[in-house]
Design a protein around this motif. Structure first.
Motif, PDB file in Angstrom:
ATOM      1  N   ARG A   1       0.508  -1.272  -0.528  1.00 43.27           N
ATOM      2  CA  ARG A   1      -0.344  -0.120  -0.282  1.00 43.27           C
ATOM      3  C   ARG A   1       0.307   1.010   0.416  1.00 43.27           C
ATOM      4  N   ALA A   2       2.280   1.108   0.599  1.00 43.18           N
ATOM      5  CA  ALA A   2       2.675   2.120   0.413  1.00 43.18           C
ATOM      6  C   ALA A   2       3.498   2.811  -0.535  1.00 43.18           C
ATOM      7  N   GLN A   3       3.938   1.799  -1.245  1.00 43.23           N
ATOM      8  CA  GLN A   3       4.309   2.272  -2.969  1.00 43.23           C
ATOM      9  C   GLN A   3       3.065   2.721  -3.673  1.00 43.23           C
ATOM     10  N   GLN A   4       2.142   2.700  -3.752  1.00 45.15           N
ATOM     11  CA  GLN A   4       0.659   2.451  -4.479  1.00 45.15           C
ATOM     12  C   GLN A   4       1.388   4.295  -3.972  1.00 45.15           C
ATOM     13  N   ASP A   5       0.605   4.904  -5.459  1.00 47.38           N
ATOM     14  CA  ASP A   5       1.382   7.036  -5.281  1.00 47.38           C
ATOM     15  C   ASP A   5       0.092   7.286  -7.041  1.00 47.38           C
ATOM     16  N   GLU A   6       0.233   8.543  -6.556  1.00 48.72           N
ATOM     17  CA  GLU A   6      -0.384   9.414  -8.109  1.00 48.72           C
ATOM     18  C   GLU A   6       0.515   9.928  -8.752  1.00 48.72           C
ATOM     19  N   ARG A   7       2.227   9.723  -9.075  1.00 47.19           N
ATOM     20  CA  ARG A   7       2.852   9.793 -10.011  1.00 47.19           C
ATOM     21  C   ARG A   7       2.658   9.528 -10.913  1.00 47.19           C
ATOM     22  N   PRO A   8       2.915  10.051 -12.434  1.00 47.63           N
ATOM     23  CA  PRO A   8       2.999   9.092 -13.609  1.00 47.63           C
ATOM     24  C   PRO A   8       4.175   7.961 -13.240  1.00 47.63           C
ATOM     25  N   TRP A   9       3.457   7.017 -14.029  1.00 44.89           N
ATOM     26  CA  TRP A   9       4.405   5.387 -13.804  1.00 44.89           C
ATOM     27  C   TRP A   9       3.563   5.044 -15.557  1.00 44.89           C
ATOM     28  N   LYS A  10       4.951   3.986 -15.797  1.00 42.53           N
ATOM     29  CA  LYS A  10       5.788   3.649 -17.366  1.00 42.53           C
ATOM     30  C   LYS A  10       5.107   2.210 -16.973  1.00 42.53           C
TER      31      LYS A  10
ATOM     32  N   THR B   1       1.510   4.743 -20.751  1.00 35.23           N
ATOM     33  CA  THR B   1       2.079   5.635 -18.830  1.00 35.23           C
ATOM     34  C   THR B   1       0.520   5.671 -18.798  1.00 35.23           C
ATOM     35  N   TYR B   2       1.015   6.026 -17.314  1.00 38.53           N
ATOM     36  CA  TYR B   2      -0.389   6.107 -16.713  1.00 38.53           C
ATOM     37  C   TYR B   2       0.064   6.928 -15.614  1.00 38.53           C
ATOM     38  N   PRO B   3      -0.931   8.137 -15.125  1.00 40.85           N
ATOM     39  CA  PRO B   3      -1.180   8.931 -14.028  1.00 40.85           C
ATOM     40  C   PRO B   3      -0.750   8.563 -12.905  1.00 40.85           C
ATOM     41  N   PHE B   4      -1.000   7.754 -12.400  1.00 37.46           N
ATOM     42  CA  PHE B   4      -1.069   6.885 -11.519  1.00 37.46           C
ATOM     43  C   PHE B   4       0.215   5.842 -10.692  1.00 37.46           C
ATOM     44  N   ASN B   5       0.260   4.821  -9.624  1.00 38.66           N
ATOM     45  CA  ASN B   5       0.916   3.436  -9.986  1.00 38.66           C
ATOM     46  C   ASN B   5      -0.457   2.613 -10.407  1.00 38.66           C
ATOM     47  N   PRO B   6       0.034   1.881 -12.083  1.00 40.88           N
ATOM     48  CA  PRO B   6      -1.543   1.035 -11.682  1.00 40.88           C
ATOM     49  C   PRO B   6      -1.213   0.021 -10.966  1.00 40.88           C
ATOM     50  N   LEU B   7      -0.093  -0.653  -9.638  1.00 41.41           N
ATOM     51  CA  LEU B   7      -0.450  -1.323  -8.816  1.00 41.41           C
ATOM     52  C   LEU B   7      -0.667  -1.268  -7.710  1.00 41.41           C
ATOM     53  N   ASP B   8      -2.158  -0.956  -7.898  1.00 37.35           N
ATOM     54  CA  ASP B   8      -3.664  -0.308  -6.949  1.00 37.35           C
ATOM     55  C   ASP B   8      -4.522  -1.394  -6.574  1.00 37.35           C
ATOM     56  N   ALA B   9      -4.480  -2.080  -6.789  1.00 36.57           N
ATOM     57  CA  ALA B   9      -5.315  -3.802  -6.460  1.00 36.57           C
ATOM     58  C   ALA B   9      -5.873  -2.545  -4.758  1.00 36.57           C
TER      59      ALA B   9
END
Length: 382
Positions: A194-203, A216-224
């Motif tokens: 959960r701590a690595q989930q953020d709202e910065r861009p990720w590729k 490219t996403y505007p957030f971390n897609p590992l957000d389950a």
């Protein structure tokens, strides 16, 4: 399709009736077989070692490579060093010395990461899972993932192209043999995940048909926040394996199968007691493996059937030639002394020939084919 093999069980001339046991005095056994070690076979007894060649030229010569000299660090697994491949498998050696800045996804097939060196954390669609040296990380096709090394990491990557990794049929010994499926660890959605989930861009670097695409996403897609089902990344370490053993009979490498696909198998050799029956072979028998190519990656320990091999090396034995233990290993095993092996290695037996990638100078051990020569034959050749 089920095979109706030609029925035959013949004993001719001076021969042992039991394979790999009670060899006629002064002879060396050689096996040829179908379907690797699963089909019909014949065992020949020779006056000379089948590997006592003086010269060996051509495409089927055995080869050895020092992967320690090959790999350079890269943050993207798909740009790591390709070692060998065919339409059903890709093998790469990957060094990683810092956290991946992007995510990876393999859309070509399931992926195994065998951790040769290092430790750290895996983050993926399914959650967080720590890794250490000796781990197998099995990643289903289509999974997004990344690694954060705590120590510099070196990995053997094995791709089942357009295929899946499954567990072998353990037959008479039962489903808990070698390792209980309960030993498989899956990622968890914990505080670290959960701590690595953020709202910065990720590729996300996606490999498909050996071409790379970037999403490219505007957030971390590992957000389950949760998941359920019977498909996941899994982890198992070679230290958790409990190999099949027989004190009266040398088991073939297929007894150590760990994962299987439609066109190749992954076996793991781990420390085990040597055969104690004085009539049984105590090391691999000479054999032709004409239906499979044999690739072995040496992880740690002393490799009891090989000479001049150290951790991080890889050998390739193409289909079509007889091979077996090196002379020094053969003499050590037949004279006794050691009571158990001290090796950890990953063997990939592939039904289809592999194409070996171009290697930088110094990576290949050019003298490997000559290492089977007996001392007197080496002198004769020189």
């Amino acid at each position: 399709m089920a095979r109706n093999w030609i029925p035959l069980r013949q004993v001719e001339g001076t021969a042992s009736r039991q394979a790999h046991v009670r060899l006629p005095e002064g002879t060396y056994e050689r096996e040829i077989s179908k379907e690797g070690f699963f089909g019909p076979s014949a065992q020949f007894h020779h006056r000379h070692k089948p590997t006592d060649w003086v010269e060996f030229d051509g495409a089927i010569r055995p080869r050895a490579f020092d992967m320690n000299k090959l790999a350079t660090a890269t943050g993207n697994p798909w740009t790591s060093e390709l070692v060998m491949s065919n339409p059903h498998i890709q093998m790469r050696v990957w060094k990683l010395d810092r956290a991946m800045s992007d995510l990876a996804r393999n859309s070509d097939g399931d992926q195994i990461l065998f951790v040769h060196e290092g430790e750290g954390a895996l983050y993926c669609d399914y959650g967080h899972l720590d890794y250490r040296d000796g781990d197998y990380l099995v990643i289903p096709r289509g999974t997004m993932w990344r690694l954060e090394p705590a120590k510099p990491t070196m990995i053997l990557m094995i791709e089942a192209t357009n295929d899946h990794f499954t567990l072998p049929d353990k037959g008479l010994v039962g489903r808990h043999a070698i390792f209980d499926p309960a030993m498989l660890d899956a990622p968890v959605i914990d505080d670290a995940f959960r701590a690595q989930q953020d709202e910065r861009p990720w590729k996300v670097s996606v490999k498909r048909r050996n071409q790379l695409s970037t999403v490219t996403y505007p957030f971390n897609p590992l957000d389950a926040v949760g998941w359920h089902g019977d498909l996941s990344v899994v982890r198992i370490n070679w230290r958790d394996l409990r190999p099949l053993m027989s004190h009266r009979f040398h088991l073939p490498p297929s007894a150590h199968s760990t994962f299987v696909t439609g066109r190749f198998v992954v076996c793991t050799f781990v420390p085990r007691p040597l055969e104690s029956d004085p009539e049984a072979l105590r090391l691999p028998f000479f054999h032709n493996n004409d239906d499979f190519e044999e690739v072995i990656f040496y992880h740690r320990g002393s490799f009891f059937s090989r000479d001049n091999i150290h951790p991080g090396m890889m050998t390739v034995h193409p289909s079509g030639f007889t091979h077996g233990p090196h002379p020094k290993a053969f003499n050590a095993a037949t004279k006794g002394g050691k009571t158990e092996t001290d090796e950890v290695a990953v063997m990939i037996d592939t039904r289809d020939a592999v194409d070996i990638a171009a290697m930088p100078a110094g990576v290949e051990f050019e003298g490997y084919v000559k290492s089977w020569r007996a001392p007197d034959l080496k002198q004769a050749a020189e």
